[in-house]
Scaffold this motif. Sequence first.
Motif, PDB file in Angstrom:
ATOM      1  N   VAL A  84     -13.821  -7.840  78.144  1.00 53.09           N
ATOM      2  CA  VAL A  84     -14.879  -9.062  78.464  1.00 53.09           C
ATOM      3  C   VAL A  84     -14.530  -9.441  79.981  1.00 53.09           C
ATOM      4  O   VAL A  84     -13.580  -8.998  80.333  1.00 53.09           O
ATOM      5  CB  VAL A  84     -14.158 -10.027  77.723  1.00 53.09           C
ATOM      6  N   GLU A  85     -15.906  -9.805  80.362  1.00 53.37           N
ATOM      7  CA  GLU A  85     -15.782  -9.954  81.510  1.00 53.37           C
ATOM      8  C   GLU A  85     -15.260 -11.797  82.029  1.00 53.37           C
ATOM      9  O   GLU A  85     -15.334 -12.777  80.998  1.00 53.37           O
ATOM     10  CB  GLU A  85     -17.045 -10.607  82.069  1.00 53.37           C
ATOM     11  N   ALA A  86     -15.138 -11.928  83.285  1.00 51.49           N
ATOM     12  CA  ALA A  86     -13.889 -13.342  83.274  1.00 51.49           C
ATOM     13  C   ALA A  86     -14.878 -14.638  82.752  1.00 51.49           C
ATOM     14  O   ALA A  86     -14.211 -15.273  82.763  1.00 51.49           O
ATOM     15  CB  ALA A  86     -12.763 -13.488  84.396  1.00 51.49           C
ATOM     16  N   GLY A  87     -16.034 -14.108  83.371  1.00 51.10           N
ATOM     17  CA  GLY A  87     -16.477 -15.805  83.295  1.00 51.10           C
ATOM     18  C   GLY A  87     -16.892 -16.400  81.663  1.00 51.10           C
ATOM     19  O   GLY A  87     -17.606 -17.451  81.125  1.00 51.10           O
ATOM     20  N   CYS A  88     -16.807 -15.214  80.777  1.00 49.45           N
ATOM     21  CA  CYS A  88     -17.284 -15.112  79.117  1.00 49.45           C
ATOM     22  C   CYS A  88     -16.175 -16.309  78.460  1.00 49.45           C
ATOM     23  O   CYS A  88     -14.957 -16.460  78.854  1.00 49.45           O
ATOM     24  CB  CYS A  88     -16.856 -13.850  78.906  1.00 49.45           C
ATOM     25  N   ILE A  89     -17.243 -17.487  78.253  1.00 49.82           N
ATOM     26  CA  ILE A  89     -16.995 -18.445  77.208  1.00 49.82           C
ATOM     27  C   ILE A  89     -15.958 -17.881  76.010  1.00 49.82           C
ATOM     28  O   ILE A  89     -16.044 -17.313  75.577  1.00 49.82           O
ATOM     29  CB  ILE A  89     -18.347 -19.330  77.100  1.00 49.82           C
ATOM     30  N   LEU A  90     -14.540 -18.558  75.666  1.00 48.95           N
ATOM     31  CA  LEU A  90     -13.537 -18.038  74.633  1.00 48.95           C
ATOM     32  C   LEU A  90     -13.699 -17.924  73.511  1.00 48.95           C
ATOM     33  O   LEU A  90     -13.714 -16.814  72.780  1.00 48.95           O
ATOM     34  CB  LEU A  90     -12.585 -19.026  75.125  1.00 48.95           C
ATOM     35  N   GLU A  91     -15.002 -19.005  73.090  1.00 56.96           N
ATOM     36  CA  GLU A  91     -15.860 -18.823  72.368  1.00 56.96           C
ATOM     37  C   GLU A  91     -16.535 -18.520  71.793  1.00 56.96           C
ATOM     38  O   GLU A  91     -16.311 -17.491  70.581  1.00 56.96           O
ATOM     39  CB  GLU A  91     -15.918 -20.337  71.734  1.00 56.96           C
ATOM     40  N   ASP A  92     -16.800 -17.353  72.382  1.00 60.72           N
ATOM     41  CA  ASP A  92     -17.919 -16.325  72.848  1.00 60.72           C
ATOM     42  C   ASP A  92     -17.407 -15.034  72.530  1.00 60.72           C
ATOM     43  O   ASP A  92     -18.035 -14.616  71.660  1.00 60.72           O
ATOM     44  CB  ASP A  92     -19.202 -16.746  73.991  1.00 60.72           C
ATOM     45  N   ALA A  93     -16.266 -15.199  72.786  1.00 58.95           N
ATOM     46  CA  ALA A  93     -15.413 -14.203  72.829  1.00 58.95           C
ATOM     47  C   ALA A  93     -15.372 -13.774  71.520  1.00 58.95           C
ATOM     48  O   ALA A  93     -15.195 -12.764  70.822  1.00 58.95           O
ATOM     49  CB  ALA A  93     -14.268 -13.820  74.059  1.00 58.95           C
ATOM     50  N   LYS A  94     -14.415 -14.713  70.921  1.00 55.91           N
ATOM     51  CA  LYS A  94     -13.537 -14.992  69.271  1.00 55.91           C
ATOM     52  C   LYS A  94     -15.349 -14.817  68.648  1.00 55.91           C
ATOM     53  O   LYS A  94     -14.829 -13.590  67.683  1.00 55.91           O
ATOM     54  CB  LYS A  94     -13.551 -16.819  69.181  1.00 55.91           C
ATOM     55  N   THR A  95     -16.019 -15.357  68.892  1.00 56.36           N
ATOM     56  CA  THR A  95     -17.098 -14.633  67.788  1.00 56.36           C
ATOM     57  C   THR A  95     -17.881 -13.484  68.159  1.00 56.36           C
ATOM     58  O   THR A  95     -17.985 -12.593  66.942  1.00 56.36           O
ATOM     59  CB  THR A  95     -18.014 -15.556  68.649  1.00 56.36           C
ATOM     60  N   ALA A  96     -17.673 -12.831  69.010  1.00 54.15           N
ATOM     61  CA  ALA A  96     -17.886 -11.072  69.213  1.00 54.15           C
ATOM     62  C   ALA A  96     -17.109 -10.591  68.436  1.00 54.15           C
ATOM     63  O   ALA A  96     -17.526  -9.673  67.738  1.00 54.15           O
ATOM     64  CB  ALA A  96     -18.330 -10.968  70.911  1.00 54.15           C
ATOM     65  N   ALA A  97     -16.132 -10.450  68.703  1.00 52.23           N
ATOM     66  CA  ALA A  97     -14.867 -10.305  67.765  1.00 52.23           C
ATOM     67  C   ALA A  97     -14.877 -10.408  66.188  1.00 52.23           C
ATOM     68  O   ALA A  97     -14.747  -9.281  65.251  1.00 52.23           O
ATOM     69  CB  ALA A  97     -12.901 -10.441  67.685  1.00 52.23           C
ATOM     70  N   ASP A  98     -15.091 -11.805  65.691  1.00 51.26           N
ATOM     71  CA  ASP A  98     -15.583 -12.131  64.519  1.00 51.26           C
ATOM     72  C   ASP A  98     -16.825 -11.135  64.155  1.00 51.26           C
ATOM     73  O   ASP A  98     -15.912 -10.512  63.014  1.00 51.26           O
ATOM     74  CB  ASP A  98     -16.125 -13.397  65.020  1.00 51.26           C
ATOM     75  N   ALA A  99     -17.808 -10.563  65.070  1.00 50.69           N
ATOM     76  CA  ALA A  99     -18.914  -9.911  64.487  1.00 50.69           C
ATOM     77  C   ALA A  99     -18.417  -8.474  63.060  1.00 50.69           C
ATOM     78  O   ALA A  99     -19.246  -7.959  63.072  1.00 50.69           O
ATOM     79  CB  ALA A  99     -19.736 -10.229  65.441  1.00 50.69           C
ATOM     80  N   VAL A 100     -17.120  -8.181  64.043  1.00 52.47           N
ATOM     81  CA  VAL A 100     -16.667  -6.837  64.114  1.00 52.47           C
ATOM     82  C   VAL A 100     -15.663  -6.948  63.033  1.00 52.47           C
ATOM     83  O   VAL A 100     -14.847  -5.796  62.710  1.00 52.47           O
ATOM     84  CB  VAL A 100     -16.461  -5.561  64.816  1.00 52.47           C
ATOM     85  N   ASP A 101     -15.616  -8.155  62.747  1.00 50.23           N
ATOM     86  CA  ASP A 101     -14.706  -8.229  61.532  1.00 50.23           C
ATOM     87  C   ASP A 101     -12.946  -7.626  62.114  1.00 50.23           C
ATOM     88  O   ASP A 101     -11.894  -7.549  61.242  1.00 50.23           O
ATOM     89  CB  ASP A 101     -14.592  -7.141  59.973  1.00 50.23           C
ATOM     90  N   CYS A 102     -12.943  -8.743  63.744  1.00 50.53           N
ATOM     91  CA  CYS A 102     -11.716  -9.261  63.999  1.00 50.53           C
ATOM     92  C   CYS A 102     -11.265 -10.440  64.418  1.00 50.53           C
ATOM     93  O   CYS A 102     -12.247 -11.431  64.682  1.00 50.53           O
ATOM     94  CB  CYS A 102     -11.438  -7.780  65.301  1.00 50.53           C
ATOM     95  N   LEU A 103     -10.170 -10.430  65.048  1.00 54.08           N
ATOM     96  CA  LEU A 103      -9.770 -12.025  65.219  1.00 54.08           C
ATOM     97  C   LEU A 103      -9.356 -11.915  66.891  1.00 54.08           C
ATOM     98  O   LEU A 103      -8.180 -10.711  67.122  1.00 54.08           O
ATOM     99  CB  LEU A 103      -8.422 -12.174  64.249  1.00 54.08           C
ATOM    100  N   LEU A 104      -9.864 -12.367  68.107  1.00 54.57           N
ATOM    101  CA  LEU A 104      -9.082 -12.505  69.062  1.00 54.57           C
ATOM    102  C   LEU A 104      -8.473 -14.137  68.686  1.00 54.57           C
ATOM    103  O   LEU A 104      -8.986 -15.117  68.228  1.00 54.57           O
ATOM    104  CB  LEU A 104      -9.813 -13.012  70.316  1.00 54.57           C
ATOM    105  N   PRO A 105      -7.511 -14.009  68.457  1.00 55.11           N
ATOM    106  CA  PRO A 105      -6.252 -15.184  68.595  1.00 55.11           C
ATOM    107  C   PRO A 105      -6.048 -16.403  69.432  1.00 55.11           C
ATOM    108  O   PRO A 105      -5.531 -17.087  68.365  1.00 55.11           O
ATOM    109  CB  PRO A 105      -5.065 -14.388  67.752  1.00 55.11           C
ATOM    110  N   ILE A 106      -5.956 -16.390  69.884  1.00 60.44           N
ATOM    111  CA  ILE A 106      -6.609 -17.132  71.246  1.00 60.44           C
ATOM    112  C   ILE A 106      -7.236 -18.485  71.110  1.00 60.44           C
ATOM    113  O   ILE A 106      -8.483 -18.497  70.400  1.00 60.44           O
ATOM    114  CB  ILE A 106      -6.827 -17.378  72.804  1.00 60.44           C
ATOM    115  N   THR A 107      -6.854 -19.418  70.694  1.00 57.21           N
ATOM    116  CA  THR A 107      -7.545 -20.411  70.051  1.00 57.21           C
ATOM    117  C   THR A 107      -6.639 -22.288  70.515  1.00 57.21           C
ATOM    118  O   THR A 107      -5.938 -22.297  70.502  1.00 57.21           O
ATOM    119  CB  THR A 107      -7.415 -21.204  68.611  1.00 57.21           C
ATOM    120  N   PHE A 108      -7.623 -23.269  71.010  1.00 59.90           N
ATOM    121  CA  PHE A 108      -7.161 -24.129  71.022  1.00 59.90           C
ATOM    122  C   PHE A 108      -8.487 -25.213  71.797  1.00 59.90           C
ATOM    123  O   PHE A 108      -9.377 -24.332  71.670  1.00 59.90           O
ATOM    124  CB  PHE A 108      -6.235 -24.406  72.602  1.00 59.90           C
ATOM    125  N   GLY A 109      -8.350 -26.570  72.205  1.00 54.02           N
ATOM    126  CA  GLY A 109      -8.772 -27.556  71.370  1.00 54.02           C
ATOM    127  C   GLY A 109     -10.345 -26.795  72.592  1.00 54.02           C
ATOM    128  O   GLY A 109     -11.676 -27.518  72.777  1.00 54.02           O
TER     129      GLY A 109
END
Length: 449
Positions: A84-109
């Motif tokens: 992922v490029e550095a400017g990607c919003i974390l939630e967008d990266a998490k959504t992309a992982a979710d779309a292939v049935d995976c989890l990017l576990p970094i999570t905060f408000g």
Amino acid sequence: MARYSRDSSGDHFGRPLAVARPRSVAEVSALMRHCWQSGLRVVPQGGLTGLVGAAVAAPGEVVVSLERMNTVRQISPIDFAMVVEAGCILEDAKTAADAVDCLLPITFGAQGTCRVGGNVSTNAGGFNVLRYGMTRDLVLGLEVVLADGRVWNGLKVLRKDNRGYDLKQLFIGAEGTLGIVTAVAFKLFPKPTQVETALVGLASVEDAMELYARARRGCSDLLTAFELILRDGIEVALRARPDFPDPLSQAYPAYVLIEAACGGTVDLRGLMESFLGGADDIIRDGVVASSRAQGERLWLYRETMVESQGRGGRYLRTDVSVPISGIADFIAAALQAVRGKHPEAMALAYGHVGDGNVHFNVIPPQGQDPAAMDVLFHSAEELIFEVVDRLGGSISAEHGIGRVKQHAFLERIDAVSLDLATRLKQALDPKHILSNGRILPGDSAMQDI
């Protein structure tokens, strides 16, 4: 320029000399070569959600915003990895992982605003550290532009690579002082198919710690979060959201949010209920969410407390860690010290119990003038840090040092560690053009803060 001049806390402001918005690593490289040759100071920016002033410009600095470098370059559900490029919003990266049935576990408000380059540069923590570790534990590789414009390509998805020094670790948590992270290879995990959330009331923080020890055994490695909230924190949430009912049948001195997650055919609901039933000697009351939506509503008590505690104004944020066995002692001693000296202020403690991280914040009385507020914050921080020192803890668990915590950091660092850190900075950025004056003292020829 306004949105590049202030961080999300609203406490730190600095107008940049200029803002650069590169869209590729080649453009970052060309920009840094020019700044290197011209002696221009630079500060990289992501989502500006940091809390220690590290990404806010000092006078004469050029902001390098990574916001346009926001592409998911690669994702592999077989490698369980994504680039992922550095400017990607974390939630967008998490959504992309979710779309292939995976989890990017970094999570905060702040995940809907922060960017992954900042997560790496601050070694972000969050709710899932208990199970998955800090950001450092999730990074497989990095792409970094150095102070002189050279590109270090360490962007690998290998799980095992024992060829000498692990150079990526230099840049994780360095707050932009050693290089500009432009892309990240993250480790992914199977997406959980079951999540169970419970909120329980307890008689004391000591009971919460006993419950944590039992949860680590009773829920094994399926435990993902164990969050401590004191009654004062619940009341902050209830005042902010009058539509929220008190979460349990009566008030308790301490509350714990417990979450476990897994995939496969494990009876997670049965496991959670069995664990909670076996702890009925210390659990006074509790509720287990009957759906994911109800679980998210339980989390809203914590999130609302965090978002509303400052009443829209300034307050002291500290982010400390102590040995897990010392959490109860720390909270008791710090609350006693701050409330004893500053009864006019509200002292609020909550935290990620499983990693020893306590957020201890101090909210000034309404209407207090800025000068008195500064005195309060300085005094309260000294009292809190004295307790941290006594317990062998850290003054920064996950927020970093930046400029805000630099003085306290330098007061505590030993001579050998300071020498090694200074040598690293000198080796990678001898002109001190990258994030000058963050973490370490600024170069006297360059510093003007």
